[in-house]
Scaffold this motif. Structure first.
Motif, mmCIF file in Angstrom:
data_model
loop_
_atom_site.group_PDB
_atom_site.id
_atom_site.type_symbol
_atom_site.label_atom_id
_atom_site.label_comp_id
_atom_site.label_asym_id
_atom_site.label_seq_id
_atom_site.Cartn_x
_atom_site.Cartn_y
_atom_site.Cartn_z
ATOM 1 N N VAL A 171 0.859 -1.182 0.000
ATOM 2 C CA VAL A 171 0.000 0.000 0.000
ATOM 3 C C VAL A 171 0.896 1.234 0.000
ATOM 4 N N VAL A 172 0.734 2.068 -1.030
ATOM 5 C CA VAL A 172 1.552 3.263 -1.208
ATOM 6 C C VAL A 172 0.671 4.489 -0.981
ATOM 7 N N VAL A 173 1.159 5.421 -0.183
ATOM 8 C CA VAL A 173 0.422 6.663 0.038
ATOM 9 C C VAL A 173 0.330 7.437 -1.276
ATOM 10 N N GLY A 174 -0.822 8.034 -1.554
ATOM 11 C CA GLY A 174 -0.951 8.878 -2.729
ATOM 12 C C GLY A 174 0.113 9.965 -2.713
ATOM 13 N N GLY A 175 0.717 10.233 -3.868
ATOM 14 C CA GLY A 175 1.832 11.176 -3.930
ATOM 15 C C GLY A 175 1.468 12.540 -3.364
ATOM 16 N N LEU A 176 2.217 12.986 -2.356
ATOM 17 C CA LEU A 176 1.975 14.289 -1.738
ATOM 18 C C LEU A 176 2.511 15.376 -2.661
ATOM 19 N N ALA A 177 1.702 16.402 -2.906
ATOM 20 C CA ALA A 177 2.070 17.363 -3.936
ATOM 21 C C ALA A 177 1.735 18.807 -3.587
ATOM 22 N N GLY A 178 1.279 19.058 -2.360
ATOM 23 C CA GLY A 178 0.970 20.427 -1.977
ATOM 24 C C GLY A 178 2.236 21.251 -1.795
ATOM 25 N N PRO A 179 2.091 22.559 -1.488
ATOM 26 C CA PRO A 179 3.255 23.390 -1.177
ATOM 27 C C PRO A 179 4.125 22.707 -0.125
ATOM 28 N N ASP A 180 5.439 22.926 -0.222
ATOM 29 C CA ASP A 180 6.406 22.096 0.495
ATOM 30 C C ASP A 180 6.036 21.756 1.936
ATOM 31 N N ASP A 181 5.788 22.753 2.782
ATOM 32 C CA ASP A 181 5.563 22.435 4.192
ATOM 33 C C ASP A 181 4.221 21.756 4.412
ATOM 34 N N SER A 182 3.289 21.913 3.480
ATOM 35 C CA SER A 182 1.989 21.265 3.659
ATOM 36 C C SER A 182 2.114 19.756 3.626
ATOM 37 N N THR A 183 3.125 19.240 2.905
ATOM 38 C CA THR A 183 3.320 17.789 2.889
ATOM 39 C C THR A 183 3.640 17.275 4.281
ATOM 40 N N ARG A 184 4.451 18.049 5.024
ATOM 41 C CA ARG A 184 4.794 17.643 6.395
ATOM 42 C C ARG A 184 3.568 17.673 7.292
ATOM 43 N N VAL A 185 2.762 18.717 7.170
ATOM 44 C CA VAL A 185 1.575 18.842 8.010
ATOM 45 C C VAL A 185 0.591 17.724 7.716
ATOM 46 N N PHE A 186 0.367 17.446 6.433
ATOM 47 C CA PHE A 186 -0.547 16.364 6.053
ATOM 48 C C PHE A 186 -0.017 15.024 6.566
ATOM 49 N N LEU A 187 1.288 14.805 6.431
ATOM 50 C CA LEU A 187 1.873 13.558 6.918
ATOM 51 C C LEU A 187 1.694 13.433 8.426
ATOM 52 N N GLN A 188 1.834 14.537 9.153
ATOM 53 C CA GLN A 188 1.638 14.469 10.594
ATOM 54 C C GLN A 188 0.214 14.024 10.921
ATOM 55 N N GLY A 189 -0.741 14.458 10.108
ATOM 56 C CA GLY A 189 -2.113 13.997 10.298
ATOM 57 C C GLY A 189 -2.245 12.496 10.069
ATOM 58 N N ILE A 190 -1.523 11.986 9.067
ATOM 59 C CA ILE A 190 -1.533 10.530 8.840
ATOM 60 C C ILE A 190 -0.963 9.807 10.050
ATOM 61 N N TYR A 191 0.121 10.346 10.596
ATOM 62 C CA TYR A 191 0.705 9.742 11.803
ATOM 63 C C TYR A 191 -0.257 9.836 12.983
ATOM 64 N N ASP A 192 -0.936 10.977 13.132
ATOM 65 C CA ASP A 192 -1.916 11.123 14.216
ATOM 66 C C ASP A 192 -2.949 10.000 14.153
ATOM 67 N N GLY A 193 -3.387 9.699 12.929
ATOM 68 C CA GLY A 193 -4.420 8.685 12.744
ATOM 69 C C GLY A 193 -3.886 7.278 12.619
ATOM 70 N N ARG A 194 -2.559 7.121 12.821
ATOM 71 C CA ARG A 194 -1.915 5.807 12.712
ATOM 72 C C ARG A 194 -2.282 5.122 11.393
ATOM 73 N N GLY A 195 -2.162 5.895 10.316
ATOM 74 C CA GLY A 195 -2.499 5.375 8.996
ATOM 75 C C GLY A 195 -1.662 4.167 8.624
ATOM 76 N N SER A 196 -2.297 3.169 8.043
ATOM 77 C CA SER A 196 -1.644 1.910 7.683
ATOM 78 C C SER A 196 -1.166 1.970 6.226
ATOM 79 N N PHE A 197 0.153 1.922 6.033
ATOM 80 C CA PHE A 197 0.712 1.928 4.684
ATOM 81 C C PHE A 197 2.102 1.313 4.713
ATOM 82 N N ASP A 198 2.616 0.985 3.526
ATOM 83 C CA ASP A 198 3.943 0.394 3.399
ATOM 84 C C ASP A 198 4.985 1.360 2.847
ATOM 85 N N VAL A 199 4.547 2.283 1.987
ATOM 86 C CA VAL A 199 5.473 3.181 1.303
ATOM 87 C C VAL A 199 4.887 4.585 1.304
ATOM 88 N N LEU A 200 5.708 5.583 1.644
ATOM 89 C CA LEU A 200 5.310 6.980 1.530
ATOM 90 C C LEU A 200 5.744 7.493 0.161
#
Length: 313
Positions: free
Chosen positions: A168-197
């Motif tokens: 399972v690969v996360v959909g390619g993050l493509a927002g403005p640079d720092d938004s990728t970090r913020v969105f990823l932190q939300g994935i971590y908050d929700g303990r998102g299940s994936f194999d590849v970022l």
């Protein structure tokens, strides 16, 4: 909690990065000519798109897609399929139903297409305006990431149940640079299940974007003690960008610059090992000087194609 499967995948991919990694290519077409072009370029892994709404609505689309996957598999290519574009009526207000329906859909496709190794769930879901299923324009970006994690936690187990070899690969993050970090932190908050970022980088220059976006995500992953693979699942450049930003209007110059942009990303990544996999966009485009490394006649190759052919040999 990391699963043994995810740890094994990370170890395998990192180990393979000791050698020069092949550069993959995205193709929207999977006809015989497209597959031949991929094989002649010595491509070993290819990415294509499955549009959820088209699958639901169009029998001919389903038939053509299945035939295309069969061709890619017969050519012994490792296949990544990005799945997005929900059916009409899907929205943030109906998100719970959408996530459950998507999990059902992915379970069925993973069982049907067991030759697909990597399922990339959604596309550029952190970018403004791309989709509101996770709350774009409705809730803060970190909450959007948590919503995306909710979807992952429904879909990932179903994919694994259908095909235990699938990643399972996360959909390619493509927002403005720092938004990728913020969105990823939300994935971590929700303990998102994936194999590849995964992330996308277009620049220009493309290597500058790849470097900057890779650092942001590598730093965020390190802070979370996350050693899963990071892939660059889209990069590329068009003649329009070269002309508007660099005043480069000569077709020959554009051809050579496209080649150099692809080469620079690959050379830099060989040295930095920021990404365990990079995938260029795209085999061919609707314009001769769009993103395609083959002209729109689907026959004439550009210098980037020739470079790729030599590199992947």
């Amino acid at each position: 909690m990391r699963t043994l499967g995810a740890l094994a995948l990370a170890a395998t991919v990192v180990a393979s990065a000791n050698a020069q990694d092949p550069v993959g290519v995205i193709t929207h077409q999977m006809d015989a000519n497209s597959v031949t072009l991929l094989r002649n370029a010595n491509v070993r892994h290819a990415k294509t798109t499955l549009y959820w709404n088209d699958w639901v609505a169009d029998t001919a689309y389903r038939t053509a897609f299945a035939a295309g996957i069969q061709r890619l598999a017969a050519a012994k290519l490792e296949i990544t399929v990005v799945v997005h574009a929900p059916p009409p009526g899907s929205s943030y207000d109906t998100r719970d139903q959408v996530y459950r329906a998507f999990a059902d859909f992915m379970a069925a496709r993973a069982a049907q297409f067991t030759t697909v190794r990597n399922w990339q769930l959604w596309n550029e879901q952190d970018a403004p305006g791309w989709t509101d299923v996770f709350g774009a324009g409705r809730v803060p970006l970190r909450e959007q990431g948590r919503n995306y994690a909710t979807m992952l936690n429904l879909a990932s187990p179903r994919i694994k149940q259908a095909n235990r070899r699938a990643n399972v690969v996360v959909g390619g993050l493509a927002g403005p640079d720092d938004s990728t970090r913020v969105f990823l932190q939300g994935i971590y908050d929700g303990r998102g299940s994936f194999d590849v970022l995964a992330v996308h980088a277009y620049g220009p220059p493309v290597v500058t974007a790849a470097r900057a976006r890779g650092k942001i995500l590598r730093d965020a992953m390190a802070a979370a003690n996350d050693n899963r693979p990071l892939w660059l699942t889209e990069f590329g450049i068009t003649g329009e960008v070269m002309s508007s930003l660099w005043g480069m209007s000569d077709p020959v110059d554009q051809d050579l610059r496209q080649r150099d942009e692809w080469r620079d990303v690959a050379t830099w990544n060989d040295a930095s090992r920021t990404y365990q996999r990079i995938v260029g966009y795209v085999l061919y485009d609707v314009s001769d000087y769009g993103y395609g490394i083959v002209r729109k006649d689907k026959v004439t190759v550009r210098p980037a194609y020739t470079w790729l052919q030599q590199r992947n040999r």
